[in-house]
Design a protein around this motif. Structure first.
Motif, mmCIF file in Angstrom:
data_model
loop_
_atom_site.group_PDB
_atom_site.id
_atom_site.type_symbol
_atom_site.label_atom_id
_atom_site.label_comp_id
_atom_site.label_asym_id
_atom_site.label_seq_id
_atom_site.Cartn_x
_atom_site.Cartn_y
_atom_site.Cartn_z
ATOM 1 N N ALA A 193 65.153 56.079 -25.110
ATOM 2 C CA ALA A 193 64.367 55.479 -26.414
ATOM 3 C C ALA A 193 62.692 54.815 -26.118
ATOM 4 O O ALA A 193 62.015 54.838 -26.922
ATOM 5 N N PHE A 194 62.830 54.618 -24.716
ATOM 6 C CA PHE A 194 61.444 53.846 -24.268
ATOM 7 C C PHE A 194 60.446 54.791 -24.030
ATOM 8 O O PHE A 194 59.164 54.619 -24.370
ATOM 9 N N THR A 195 60.849 55.810 -23.361
ATOM 10 C CA THR A 195 59.909 56.936 -23.071
ATOM 11 C C THR A 195 59.787 58.035 -24.014
ATOM 12 O O THR A 195 58.813 58.974 -24.065
ATOM 13 N N ASN A 196 60.572 58.122 -25.099
ATOM 14 C CA ASN A 196 60.673 59.166 -25.970
ATOM 15 C C ASN A 196 60.652 60.492 -25.368
ATOM 16 O O ASN A 196 60.103 61.540 -25.735
ATOM 17 N N ALA A 197 61.726 60.532 -24.293
ATOM 18 C CA ALA A 197 61.856 61.977 -23.560
ATOM 19 C C ALA A 197 63.189 61.886 -23.342
ATOM 20 O O ALA A 197 64.077 60.945 -23.053
ATOM 21 N N LEU A 198 63.476 63.285 -23.095
ATOM 22 C CA LEU A 198 65.031 63.602 -22.361
ATOM 23 C C LEU A 198 65.286 62.980 -21.116
ATOM 24 O O LEU A 198 64.472 63.015 -20.322
ATOM 25 N N THR A 199 66.374 62.364 -20.867
ATOM 26 C CA THR A 199 66.851 61.787 -19.813
ATOM 27 C C THR A 199 68.063 62.494 -19.335
ATOM 28 O O THR A 199 69.170 62.326 -19.959
ATOM 29 N N VAL A 200 68.071 63.048 -18.034
ATOM 30 C CA VAL A 200 69.385 63.823 -17.648
ATOM 31 C C VAL A 200 69.999 62.829 -16.337
ATOM 32 O O VAL A 200 69.198 62.966 -15.406
ATOM 33 N N VAL A 201 71.232 62.301 -16.523
ATOM 34 C CA VAL A 201 71.627 61.742 -15.476
ATOM 35 C C VAL A 201 72.935 62.614 -14.878
ATOM 36 O O VAL A 201 73.741 62.420 -15.942
ATOM 37 N N GLU A 202 72.661 63.279 -14.048
ATOM 38 C CA GLU A 202 73.855 64.367 -13.606
ATOM 39 C C GLU A 202 75.142 63.421 -13.062
ATOM 40 O O GLU A 202 76.123 63.897 -12.971
ATOM 41 N N ASP A 203 74.804 62.488 -12.434
ATOM 42 C CA ASP A 203 75.904 61.776 -11.547
ATOM 43 C C ASP A 203 75.645 60.200 -11.823
ATOM 44 O O ASP A 203 74.798 59.602 -11.280
ATOM 45 N N ILE A 204 76.404 59.623 -12.823
ATOM 46 C CA ILE A 204 76.149 58.083 -13.154
ATOM 47 C C ILE A 204 76.296 57.281 -11.883
ATOM 48 O O ILE A 204 75.696 56.241 -11.683
ATOM 49 N N ALA A 205 77.277 57.454 -10.946
ATOM 50 C CA ALA A 205 77.796 56.598 -9.891
ATOM 51 C C ALA A 205 76.548 56.525 -9.046
ATOM 52 O O ALA A 205 76.510 55.479 -8.274
ATOM 53 N N THR A 206 75.689 57.523 -8.864
ATOM 54 C CA THR A 206 74.382 57.353 -7.829
ATOM 55 C C THR A 206 73.203 56.990 -8.246
ATOM 56 O O THR A 206 72.370 57.017 -7.587
ATOM 57 N N HIS A 207 73.178 57.205 -9.537
ATOM 58 C CA HIS A 207 71.670 57.220 -10.398
ATOM 59 C C HIS A 207 71.121 55.933 -10.416
ATOM 60 O O HIS A 207 72.118 54.948 -10.913
ATOM 61 N N PRO A 208 69.932 55.512 -9.974
ATOM 62 C CA PRO A 208 69.263 54.212 -9.974
ATOM 63 C C PRO A 208 69.396 53.868 -11.636
ATOM 64 O O PRO A 208 69.331 52.429 -11.859
ATOM 65 N N TYR A 209 69.293 54.673 -12.485
ATOM 66 C CA TYR A 209 69.149 53.843 -13.900
ATOM 67 C C TYR A 209 70.408 53.354 -14.221
ATOM 68 O O TYR A 209 70.433 52.386 -15.060
ATOM 69 N N SER A 232 57.945 59.597 -33.982
ATOM 70 C CA SER A 232 58.575 58.219 -33.496
ATOM 71 C C SER A 232 60.086 58.319 -33.338
ATOM 72 O O SER A 232 60.838 59.039 -33.962
ATOM 73 N N VAL A 233 60.460 57.313 -32.589
ATOM 74 C CA VAL A 233 61.821 57.420 -31.995
ATOM 75 C C VAL A 233 62.776 56.724 -33.009
ATOM 76 O O VAL A 233 62.374 55.351 -33.381
ATOM 77 N N LEU A 234 63.603 57.273 -33.558
ATOM 78 C CA LEU A 234 64.848 56.795 -34.376
ATOM 79 C C LEU A 234 65.839 56.332 -33.910
ATOM 80 O O LEU A 234 66.640 55.303 -33.941
ATOM 81 N N GLY A 235 66.512 56.833 -32.628
ATOM 82 C CA GLY A 235 67.363 56.426 -31.985
ATOM 83 C C GLY A 235 67.621 57.415 -30.634
ATOM 84 O O GLY A 235 66.702 58.092 -30.298
ATOM 85 N N THR A 236 68.970 57.540 -30.211
ATOM 86 C CA THR A 236 69.332 58.424 -28.976
ATOM 87 C C THR A 236 70.531 59.280 -29.543
ATOM 88 O O THR A 236 71.448 58.668 -30.190
ATOM 89 N N PHE A 237 70.520 60.519 -29.222
ATOM 90 C CA PHE A 237 71.803 61.302 -29.140
ATOM 91 C C PHE A 237 72.079 61.648 -27.592
ATOM 92 O O PHE A 237 71.166 61.981 -27.077
ATOM 93 N N ALA A 238 73.404 61.140 -27.253
ATOM 94 C CA ALA A 238 73.825 61.374 -25.687
ATOM 95 C C ALA A 238 75.066 62.236 -25.717
ATOM 96 O O ALA A 238 75.959 62.027 -26.444
ATOM 97 N N ILE A 239 75.270 63.006 -24.790
ATOM 98 C CA ILE A 239 76.494 63.753 -24.258
ATOM 99 C C ILE A 239 77.013 63.327 -22.944
ATOM 100 O O ILE A 239 76.300 63.198 -21.843
ATOM 101 N N TYR A 240 78.316 62.779 -22.947
ATOM 102 C CA TYR A 240 78.641 62.149 -21.837
ATOM 103 C C TYR A 240 80.042 63.172 -21.594
ATOM 104 O O TYR A 240 80.451 64.037 -22.054
ATOM 105 N N HIS A 241 80.109 63.264 -19.901
ATOM 106 C CA HIS A 241 81.181 64.039 -19.378
ATOM 107 C C HIS A 241 82.012 63.070 -18.404
ATOM 108 O O HIS A 241 81.474 62.397 -17.967
ATOM 109 N N ARG A 242 83.078 63.535 -18.176
ATOM 110 C CA ARG A 242 84.096 62.846 -17.532
ATOM 111 C C ARG A 242 83.598 62.952 -15.780
ATOM 112 O O ARG A 242 83.754 61.785 -15.110
#
Length: 781
Positions: free
Chosen positions: A261-277, A304-314
Motif C-alpha cells: 500500500a505504501f509503495t503501490n507495487a507488488l510485494t512477494v514474500v516467499e518465506d514469512i518466517a525469515t523475511h525482514p518485512y 491511486s491505491v485503494l487497498g491490497t489483494f493478498a494471497i497466502y499459502h501455508r
C-alpha cells in the motif's frame, strides 16, 4: 427443407471413409474429449463428430445428442461437406435450407449451427460441428478455432502424432478451464455489484469465488483509509490474525500489505518466517500457520491505491509468472467493486442530500414520502407533510450577505432536527424552503406539539458573526390520506397551505382545507361519471408500438385506455384511474379493455402479424377481487381460441408489495398458461429487485424517467446498463420506455436492451392508425 447435394467425387469419398474402419465402432474418450472441449470453447449446448455415409449421418462422438445416427437428407453436416471448408448458419429459421428441418422444428430445436469439414486423403468424410437452440454469430477467429479442432479430429482418425494431439487438447482444455474460472469469478462479482449488495458482502463474494476456483489459496482484501489498512474480506484467515492487522498503519517494510500500500507495487514474500518485512509479525503468522504472502496493490482508475489483494499459502511458496498475472487480475476485479461502491456512494449522496445543510434534498424526500405513504396505507395511519418557509430570509441575504444567510440556513436545519422525532425526516428543497415528513400520525395532539416546537424554536434569536438575527417560519400542513394520496398532490397542498400561513401574518401555521374540498368534489364527480362511461361508449383504446431494438421489428404494443368525457373532454388516465381504483369500477373497465384487446389481437394476428403481443395494464385491485375473478381472462382466451402469448399483463410494484398467497398463485397460473408478465415502471420503487426473485416475470419495463435524460455520460446510462445486465442474468427481457432520441436508442441497443417504446418510434395510435402501421410493416416484409 432442401436435400443436401451428393458430391461429384462421392464414390471416392465413401471409399476413403470406409478405409478408416471407424463406422459403427464404440465411443472413445479421445474423441469425446474434443467435443466436450468444443462446447466449452464456443459456449454451445451441442457438439458432434459426424461421419457422412452413403445414406446416413453417423456420430462418432456427441455432447447432449442422444442418438447414434440420422438420415443423411436431414443432416446439417451433409450440407457442410458440400462446402469447400465450413458452414455457419447463424439462425436456421432464416435459412430456407433448414427452416423446416425436423431438428429445427422439433427437439433439439436447432437455431444455430457451425461445422468444419474433416478431410481424409483430401476428401470430406465428415464434420466437427457445434450447434445450439438459440441464434448466435461466429467470427473469423472462432471459425479458425473450430477448424483447428477439426484438424485434431483428422489426426486422431489417422492415429498419427497421438502424443502431440493429446498435448494440444490438454493445452486447449487448460486454457478453457482457466478462462472459465476467471469468467465465473467476474460473473459472480458483476452480479453482486449489479444487485446493489453492500461492499462488505461483495468483497466476501470475491474472495469466496477465487478460493473456490483456485484451491489451496487464502485470500485477503484490505481497504486503504487514510494511512491505515482496514479489513475488507479475509474469511479463510483466523479471526485473531484479522483483528491484529485491522487498522495497521502502512509504511515501508510493514509486512507484505503495508509495504504494498505504501509503495503501490507488488510485494512477494516467499518465506514469512525469515523475511525482514515480517519480523514484527512472525509470531502472529506462525500462530496462524502462514508460510508465504504475495500482495498486489488494488489501484483505482487514477492509479491511486485503494487497498491490497493478498494471497497466502501455508508453506513457503514462490509465484509463477502465470500466478503473478492472476493476482494482478484479481486485484483489478476487486478495484471494480470498490470503485463502483465509492462512486455509488458519492453519486447517491450528491443526488440525495443538500450540500449546505446535509439534509435530504427533494429527490430523497420524495422517495421517503413514497415509502411513508405505502406504510401508512398498510397500517391505516396518517402522514403529515409540513412545508416550511423562513420569514424575511431575503432581507437577511440582502443586508448581511449570502454567507450569513447560509449560516442561518445551517442553524435553522439543526433546530428543525431538534424539534422532530428520530423517525421523522427533515429536508431542504432549496433557498429557505424546508419540508418535514411525519409518519405514523394517530393523534392530532402529537402533530400540534411538533408544530408549536418548530414555531418557538425557529423564532428564537440567532447569533451569527457576533450579530443577533431574528427570523420566524410559516408552516403549511397537509395530511395523507385526508388531503391527497400521492407525493405530488401532498407537496402541492402543503405549499399552498404555507402561503396561507404567510397571509395570516407569518410565524404561524395553516392546514390545507380549501383545495381538499375541491379535490373531493372532483373525485366524486368522476366516480359518478365513471359508472356510466362504459354504457355510453366513452372509453376507447390507443396502441403504442413496442419495437425490437436489435431488429427494428414490430411485434408488440401497449394498450392504453382513454376516456373522452362528453363535457370535460379528454381526461388523463392519471386523473380517472385512481378514482376508478377507489370506486371499484376499475374491475369492469379492465374486463372491457381485455375484451377489446382480444378482439384486436385475433384480427391482427390472423392477417398482419402472427406473433403480435398486446400488453394490458392491470389493476392491483383486480388480483385481490374474487368475483369477478381476473382468472376468467384465461377462459376468455380459450373461448376466443386466442393463444395465451397474444397478451401480456403489466403489473406494478404496488401489487407485489401487498401480494398474498392468492395473488402469487394467480400470477403463476397466468405464467404457466403462457401469458407473459411484465413489471412496469421498474427502478422507481425501493425493492423491485427482491420481487424478481419471488414473482414470475418475463419482462421489466425501465421507467421513462431513466431513459428521458440518458446520454453517454449520464448516471442514468449506468443505471439502465445495470438493470439490463441484471435482467439478462435472470433470463428476463427488457423494454425501455420513453425513448425520444436516436442517441438514446443507440445507447440502449449497445447495452443489449431487447425492446423500446416511446415517441422516437411512435406516439400512442388509434386502432386504425396502428392497423395502418401494421399493414405498412407487413407489406415491407
Amino acid at each position: 427443407m432442401i436435400i443436401p447435394p451428393k458430391l461429384a467425387n462421392e464414390l471416392e469419398r465413401l471409399e476413403a471413409l470406409n478405409r478408416l474402419n471407424v463406422l459403427d465402432t464404440e465411443r472413445e474418450e479421445r474423441f469425446d474429449r474434443i467435443t466436450r472441449l468444443t462446447t466449452q470453447l464456443f459456449q454451445c449446448k451441442f457438439s458432434t463428430i459426424s461421419l457422412i455415409d452413403a445414406d446416413r449421418q453417423w456420430f462418432k462422438s456427441t455432447v447432449n445428442v442422444d442418438m447414434e445416427e440420422t438420415p443423411r437428407d436431414q443432416a446439417f453436416c451433409a450440407h457442410t461437406i458440400a462446402e469447400s471448408h465450413y458452414l455457419v448458419v447463424s439462425d436456421t429459421l432464416k435459412d430456407k435450407r433448414f427452416a423446416d428441418n425436423p431438428f429445427v422444428t422439433d427437439e433439439p430445436k436447432v437455431r444455430f449451427y457451425a461445422g468444419v469439414n474433416i478431410m481424409i486423403e483430401g476428401l470430406p468424410v465428415g464434420t466437427l460441428c457445434v450447434f445450439d437452440s438459440t441464434p448466435k454469430t461466429f467470427n473469423k477467429d472462432q471459425i479458425k478455432q473450430l477448424a483447428d479442432l477439426g484438424k485434431i479430429v483428422e489426426t486422431e482418425l489417422l492415429r498419427e502424432n497421438q502424443q502431440k494431439l493429446l498435448k494440444q487438447v490438454k493445452q486447449y482444455q487448460a486454457t478453457a478451464e482457466e478462462s472459465q474460472k476467471l469468467a465465473r469469478v467476474r460473473s459472480t462479482i458483476l452480479e453482486k455489484v449489479v444487485t446493489s449488495k453492500s461492499l462488505e458482502s461483495v468483497l466476501a463474494e470475491i474472495v469466496a469465488a477465487i478460493e473456490k476456483e483456485y484451491k489451496g489459496q487464502m485470500c485477503s482484501i484490505l481497504l486503504l483509509e487514510g494511512n491505515r489498512l482496514v479489513m475488507g474480506a479475509a474469511p479463510s484467515l483466523p479471526d485473531f490474525y484479522n483483528d491484529a492487522i485491522d487498522g495497521v498503519e502502512i509504511g515501508p517494510g510493514v509486512g507484505s500489505c503495508g509495504n504494498t500500500a505504501f509503495t503501490n507495487a507488488l510485494t512477494v514474500v516467499e518465506d514469512i518466517a525469515t523475511h525482514p518485512y515480517w519480523s514484527a509479525w512472525s509470531e502472529l503468522a506462525k500462530q496462524a500457520n502462514l508460510g508465504s504472502c504475495w500482495s498486489q496493490p488494488i489501484r483505482g482508475a487514477d492509479n491511486s491505491v485503494l487497498g491490497t489483494f493478498a494471497i497466502y499459502h501455508r508453506s513457503s511458496s514462490k509465484p509463477s509468472a502465470d500466478a503473478l498475472v492472476l493476482i494482478e487480475q484479481f486485484a483489478h476485479i476487486a478495484s471494480i467493486a470498490i470503485e463502483r461502491e465509492r462512486a455509488n456512494q458519492l453519486i447517491w449522496r450528491q443526488a440525495n442530500f443538500d450540500v449546505l445543510t446535509s439534509l435530504p434534498n427533494r429527490n430523497l424526500m420524495e422517495e421517503q414520502l413514497k415509502q411513508l405513504l405505502s406504510q401508512a396505507k398498510r397500517d391505516k395511519t396518517k402522514v403529515a407533510v409540513l412545508f416550511l418557509d423562513l420569514d424575511n430570509f431575503k432581507d437577511v441575504n440582502d443586508t448581511l450577505g449570502h454567507d450569513v444567510g447560509d449560516m442561518l440556513l445551517i442553524e435553522c436545519a439543526a433546530r428543525i432536527q431538534k424539534c422532530i422525532r428520530q423517525e421523522d425526516t427533515a429536508s431542504r428543497l432549496g433557498g429557505d424552503e424546508f419540508v418535514i415528513l411525519l409518519g405514523g400520525i394517530t393523534r392530532s395532539r402529537d402533530l400540534d406539539n411538533i408544530i408549536q416546537k418548530l414555531l418557538k424554536e425557529i423564532s428564537e434569536p440567532y447569533v451569527l458573526q457576533q450579530r443577533h438575527i431574528h427570523t420566524s417560519v410559516s408552516i403549511g400542513v397537509t395530511l395523507y390520506p385526508d388531503d391527497g394520496d400521492d407525493v405530488t398532490a401532498l407537496l402541492k397542498n402543503a405549499d399552498q397551505a404555507m402561503y396561507g400561513a404567510k397571509a395570516q401574518g407569518k410565524n404561524s401555521h395553516q392546514f390545507y382545507s380549501k383545495e381538499m374540498q375541491e379535490s373531493a368534489l372532483k373525485r366524486l364527480s368522476y366516480k359518478n361519471d365513471l359508472r356510466n362511461a362504459l354504457n355510453n361508449c366513452e372509453f376507447y383504446i390507443e396502441y403504442q408500438p413496442i419495437i425490437d431494438i436489435q431488429s427494428n421489428r414490430l411485434s408488440k404494443a401497449e394498450a392504453l385506455l382513454r376516456w373522452q368525457h362528453p363535457d370535460r373532454g379528454l381526461i388523463r388516465p392519471d386523473e380517472f384511474i385512481p378514482v376508478a381504483e377507489e370506486s371499484g369500477t376499475i374491475i369492469e373497465i379492465s374486463n372491457w379493455v381485455f375484451d377489446q384487446v382480444c378482439q384486436d389481437a385475433i384480427k391482427w394476428r390472423e392477417s398482419l402479424c402472427p406473433d403480435l403481443q398486446l400488453s394490458i395494464n392491470t389493476s392491483p385491485n383486480h388480483y385481490f377481487h374474487r368475483d369477478p375473478n381476473i382468472m376468467d381472462w384465461l377462459l376468455k382466451l380459450l373461448d376466443n381460441e386466442l393463444s395465451p402469448n397474444a397478451v401480456s399483463l403489466e403489473i406494478t410494484e404496488n401489487l407485489l408489495m401487498d401480494a398474498n398467497s392468492q395473488v402469487t398463485k394467480k400470477l403463476f397460473q397466468f405464467r404457466q398458461a403462457g401469458v407473459s408478465i411484465a413489471l412496469d415502471d421498474f427502478g422507481t420503487g425501493f425493492s423491485s429487485i427482491s420481487y424478481l426473485k419471488k414473482f414470475p416475470t418475463d419482462y421489466i419495463k425501465i421507467d421513462r424517467s431513466f431513459v428521458h435524460s440518458m446520454t453517454e455520460v449520464s448516471n442514468d446510462k449506468v443505471l439502465c446498463e445495470a438493470i439490463i445486465v441484471m435482467a439478462k442474468k435472470l433470463g428476463i427481457q427488457v423494454v425501455a420506455e420513453g425513448i425520444e432520441t436516436q442517441e438514446q436508442l443507440e445507447i440502449l441497443k449497445s447495452m443489449g436492451c431487447d425492446y423500446g417504446q416511446g415517441y422516437f418510434f411512435a406516439k400512442p395510435l388509434s386502432k386504425s392508425d396502428f392497423e395502418a402501421l401494421l399493414i405498412r410493416r407487413h407489406e415491407k416484409g
